[in-house]
Every structure is written in C-alpha cells, then in structure tokens.
Design an enzyme around this catalytic site. Structure first.
Site, PDB file in Angstrom:
ATOM      1  N   LYS A  44      73.922 170.661 -75.337  1.00  0.00           N
ATOM      2  CA  LYS A  44      74.790 169.909 -76.260  1.00  0.00           C
ATOM      3  C   LYS A  44      74.715 168.403 -76.017  1.00  0.00           C
ATOM      4  O   LYS A  44      74.681 167.613 -76.959  1.00  0.00           O
ATOM      5  CB  LYS A  44      76.230 170.408 -76.148  1.00  0.00           C
ATOM      6  CG  LYS A  44      76.353 171.843 -76.630  1.00  0.00           C
ATOM      7  CD  LYS A  44      77.769 172.345 -76.651  1.00  0.00           C
ATOM      8  CE  LYS A  44      77.811 173.865 -76.772  1.00  0.00           C
ATOM      9  NZ  LYS A  44      77.088 174.396 -77.933  1.00  0.00           N
ATOM     10  N   ASN A 187      85.603 173.576 -83.117  1.00  0.00           N
ATOM     11  CA  ASN A 187      85.452 174.461 -84.278  1.00  0.00           C
ATOM     12  C   ASN A 187      86.679 175.384 -84.265  1.00  0.00           C
ATOM     13  O   ASN A 187      87.560 175.243 -83.405  1.00  0.00           O
ATOM     14  CB  ASN A 187      84.107 175.207 -84.254  1.00  0.00           C
ATOM     15  CG  ASN A 187      83.979 176.139 -83.052  1.00  0.00           C
ATOM     16  OD1 ASN A 187      84.987 176.546 -82.450  1.00  0.00           O
ATOM     17  ND2 ASN A 187      82.752 176.470 -82.682  1.00  0.00           N
ATOM     18  N   THR A 222      85.773 171.289 -87.162  1.00  0.00           N
ATOM     19  CA  THR A 222      84.595 171.644 -87.957  1.00  0.00           C
ATOM     20  C   THR A 222      84.783 173.069 -88.472  1.00  0.00           C
ATOM     21  O   THR A 222      85.193 173.959 -87.728  1.00  0.00           O
ATOM     22  CB  THR A 222      83.303 171.503 -87.135  1.00  0.00           C
ATOM     23  OG1 THR A 222      83.428 172.260 -85.927  1.00  0.00           O
ATOM     24  CG2 THR A 222      83.029 170.046 -86.771  1.00  0.00           C
ATOM     25  N   LEU A 223      84.484 173.265 -89.754  1.00  0.00           N
ATOM     26  CA  LEU A 223      84.807 174.527 -90.409  1.00  0.00           C
ATOM     27  C   LEU A 223      83.568 175.222 -90.983  1.00  0.00           C
ATOM     28  O   LEU A 223      83.665 175.990 -91.932  1.00  0.00           O
ATOM     29  CB  LEU A 223      85.826 174.279 -91.531  1.00  0.00           C
ATOM     30  CG  LEU A 223      87.090 173.502 -91.151  1.00  0.00           C
ATOM     31  CD1 LEU A 223      87.931 173.182 -92.378  1.00  0.00           C
ATOM     32  CD2 LEU A 223      87.925 174.289 -90.138  1.00  0.00           C
ATOM     33  N   SER A 225      80.741 176.364 -93.129  1.00  0.00           N
ATOM     34  CA  SER A 225      80.389 176.189 -94.547  1.00  0.00           C
ATOM     35  C   SER A 225      81.532 175.559 -95.352  1.00  0.00           C
ATOM     36  O   SER A 225      81.361 175.190 -96.509  1.00  0.00           O
ATOM     37  CB  SER A 225      80.005 177.535 -95.151  1.00  0.00           C
ATOM     38  OG  SER A 225      81.123 178.387 -95.062  1.00  0.00           O
ATOM     39  N   THR A 251      71.354 176.131 -84.978  1.00  0.00           N
ATOM     40  CA  THR A 251      71.485 175.673 -83.589  1.00  0.00           C
ATOM     41  C   THR A 251      71.565 174.143 -83.562  1.00  0.00           C
ATOM     42  O   THR A 251      70.701 173.472 -84.103  1.00  0.00           O
ATOM     43  CB  THR A 251      70.261 176.122 -82.749  1.00  0.00           C
ATOM     44  OG1 THR A 251      69.987 177.477 -83.029  1.00  0.00           O
ATOM     45  CG2 THR A 251      70.508 175.914 -81.271  1.00  0.00           C
ATOM     46  N   ASP A 255      76.310 169.688 -82.807  1.00  0.00           N
ATOM     47  CA  ASP A 255      75.868 168.489 -82.073  1.00  0.00           C
ATOM     48  C   ASP A 255      75.494 167.379 -83.052  1.00  0.00           C
ATOM     49  O   ASP A 255      75.771 166.203 -82.803  1.00  0.00           O
ATOM     50  CB  ASP A 255      74.673 168.835 -81.174  1.00  0.00           C
ATOM     51  CG  ASP A 255      75.039 169.910 -80.172  1.00  0.00           C
ATOM     52  OD1 ASP A 255      76.204 169.938 -79.746  1.00  0.00           O
ATOM     53  OD2 ASP A 255      74.178 170.736 -79.836  1.00  0.00           O
ATOM     54  N   ALA A 285      70.461 168.617 -90.427  1.00  0.00           N
ATOM     55  CA  ALA A 285      69.957 169.211 -89.177  1.00  0.00           C
ATOM     56  C   ALA A 285      69.681 170.713 -89.343  1.00  0.00           C
ATOM     57  O   ALA A 285      68.719 171.222 -88.779  1.00  0.00           O
ATOM     58  CB  ALA A 285      70.954 168.978 -88.052  1.00  0.00           C
TER      59      ALA A 285
HETATM   60  O1  RIB Z   1      74.918 173.329 -79.440  1.00  0.00           O
HETATM   61  C1  RIB Z   1      73.676 173.935 -79.338  1.00  0.00           C
HETATM   62  C2  RIB Z   1      73.226 173.949 -77.912  1.00  0.00           C
HETATM   63  O2  RIB Z   1      74.090 174.787 -77.179  1.00  0.00           O
HETATM   64  C3  RIB Z   1      71.843 174.513 -77.688  1.00  0.00           C
HETATM   65  O3  RIB Z   1      70.832 173.555 -77.778  1.00  0.00           O
HETATM   66  C4  RIB Z   1      71.963 175.177 -76.337  1.00  0.00           C
HETATM   67  O4  RIB Z   1      71.228 174.542 -75.338  1.00  0.00           O
HETATM   68  C5  RIB Z   1      73.458 175.188 -76.010  1.00  0.00           C
HETATM   69  O5  RIB Z   1      73.760 174.259 -75.074  1.00  0.00           O
END
Ligand code: RIB
EC number: 2.7.1.15
Length: 309
Positions: A44, A187, A222-223, A225, A251, A255, A285
C-alpha cells in the site's frame, strides 16, 4: 514539476505482489489450477507513493525492504516511477514483504506476509524526521507496525503537516494517533471495524460520525462502485459518484484514491474537488493490470475529469 505541486511523504509498506489469475476462488480444501502468475511491485505504501509521483508530485517513500531480489525489484519500481527512495531501510534481518493475490474476473483476495515491513520501528521513523518535515502532506497506512505509524504521525503533527491515514488493513488505532490525524479514508469494512457501527445495516453517516468522534477532522469513506462520501466535524454528509470504466484489476484502487487525494489536498484544493480527483485517479487505475503499473499520469486524469461525469 511546479511549485504549486506539494511534496508528498509516504511512510508505509512495500510488497512484491504474487498475482495468480484464476477463473474463480478455490473453495476451502480445494486445489484449483490458476491461469497465469505475475510478480508485480505493490504494497500500500509503495503503490501510494508511485501514484503521487506519476501525478507529478515530488514524493518520498519511507519504508523497508529485505536484501533479496524482490527488494531490488521494488526499489527499481520506485525509482523508475520517479519516487525518491534514497532513505529507504534495507534490512538483512527479514525477507521483503509479499502479497499473495488471487485475481478472478469478479474480485480479488489478498494475503500479506509483512517481512521487512514488520521490522520498522519508531526509532527508524524518528531518524526520518527531517524527510517527513519536507512534506506538504503525510500519507500513512496500517501495513507497518503501529509504533512506526504513530511516530510518523507525531512528527507531522508537531510541525502542522496534515496527515492522511488510510486505515488499511483495519486494526485498532490508539486514541492518541487518531487525535493527530486530519483525514482518515476507510472503506466500509474498515469503517465497521474501527467504529463497531455497521455502515450497511446501521447507516453510513452514523458510522462516519462515530469515527469523527474519535478525533480526525474529516472522514472520507470509499464506497467502491458507489464512489465516496465525506464528512468533516460539524459538516454535512457529502457524496461523489464513481466513474464508469472497464475494470481490469482492482488491486491498488484504494491506493490510487489515497494518492490522488494526497496530491490534490497538497495543492490546497478543497475536499470536494480532491475527492472528485481521487475518484478519477482510482477509476483509471482499475482499467490496467498491476497496482503500480496501473497508476495514471496527470494528463489522463485531467482528460477524464474534462469528460464530465
Ligand atoms: O492495496 C493493494 C496492496 O495491498 C497490494 O499491492 C498488496 O501488496 C497489499 O499490500
């Protein structure tokens, strides 16, 4: 880079994401064939730092990797994406953190082994005090030990530097830390864990109020969709819708949101504009594979924002 772009300091985790693509999640006790495996820089902290650097902000990453090949790859990803990684801790006492990620067409699951991230101490962070002081904003998450988070927050707080805490993964946060946070970005699951109030059954605003009562000046929830909602102490609940995009990989979506929020706030923009900006960063992203690989550049975000809702 212009002087209107604030400097972002990220104190947090670095993981090598071992991503297995599968048609579905295996059931408990079941062995299933996956289709592909990818080794992608993640964590993260690292993801949020890369998001900010790609948006054109001077960004410092403060975290830890092991002296192994994964650590080397993660450092390279920071550097090639323009993050200042010169103060990173390299430890011989633990392996670089990894995240085992199963990615299905519907969703993902993530299992993190902290490794080197877990070696970060308050002492390590205090040695970074000068770097933290260079920031217009500090961004922290909860994938490193709480004593390291608390030390970073305290340094920023004493210098009047606003702090965004992304409480992921959710764990108990000392009252003293919560009292020094300006923005917190849970979240819905994290909001529930942190407050004991279930936003789905008991109401989002009730859960956000419960978190505001613990100290932060603003809660930005954060919600997925449904976009995001935010509320400041004494303010009213505000919402911003998500953007419709073709999802490839979620993924790092959170972040991207946090990185976007930090960049916008560091440019002294208001919460409404910053949340809209963060949603656009996150939307872009998820249209690409990989956490760090998927982070957009500023021009892409501006183009999406100019397209309207
Ligand atoms: O938020 C996504 C991240 O959470 C991934 O990249 C993983 O490494 C975890 O840390």
């Amino acid at each position: 880079m212009t002087s209107t772009h604030g400097t972002v300091v990220v104190v947090g985790s670095m993981n090598m994401d071992i991503v297995v693509k599968a048609s579905r999640f295996p059931a408990s006790g079941e062995t299933l064939f996956g289709q592909e495996v990818h080794f992608e820089p993640g964590g993260k902290g690292g993801n949020q730092a890369v998001a900010c650097a790609k948006l054109g902000h001077e960004t410092f990453m403060l975290g830890a990797v092991g002296g192994d090949a994964f650590g080397g790859s993660l450092m390279k990803s920071l550097e090639t994406n323009g993050v200042n990684a010169e103060h990173m801790k390299k430890t011989g006492s633990a392996a670089t953190g990894i995240a085992s990620i199963t990615l299905t067409p519907e969703d993902n699951t993530i299992l993190v082994v902290p490794g080197a991230n877990g070696t970060l101490t308050a002492e390590d962070v205090n040695a970074w005090s000068e770097v933290i002081s260079k920031g217009s904003i500090l961004l922290v998450q909860l994938e490193i030990p709480m004593e390291a988070v608390a030390a970073a927050v305290d340094i920023a707080y004493r210098q009047g530097i606003p702090v965004i805490l992304n409480p992921a993964p959710a764990s108990e946060i000392p009252a003293d830390v919560l009292g020094k946070i300006r923005y917190i970005t849970p979240n819905q699951t994290e909001l529930h864990t942190l407050t004991g109030v279930d936003p789905e059954s008991e109401g989002l605003e009730k859960a956000m109020d419960a978190l505001l009562a613990k100290g932060p000046e603003a809660v930005i929830a954060t919600l997925g969709s449904q976009g995001a909602a935010w509320k400041t102490r004494g303010g009213t609940l505000q919402r911003s819708a998500s953007r419709r995009v073709e999802v490839v990989d979620t993924t790092g979506a959170g972040d991207a949101f946090n990185g976007g929020l930090a960049c916008s706030l560091s440019r002294n923009r208001g919460l409404e504009e910053s949340v809209r900006f963060a949603i656009a960063v996150s939307a872009l992203a998820v249209t690409k594979f990989g956490a760090q690989g998927g982070m957009p550049v500023l021009k892409e975000v501006e183009r999406l924002l100019n397209e309207g809702e």
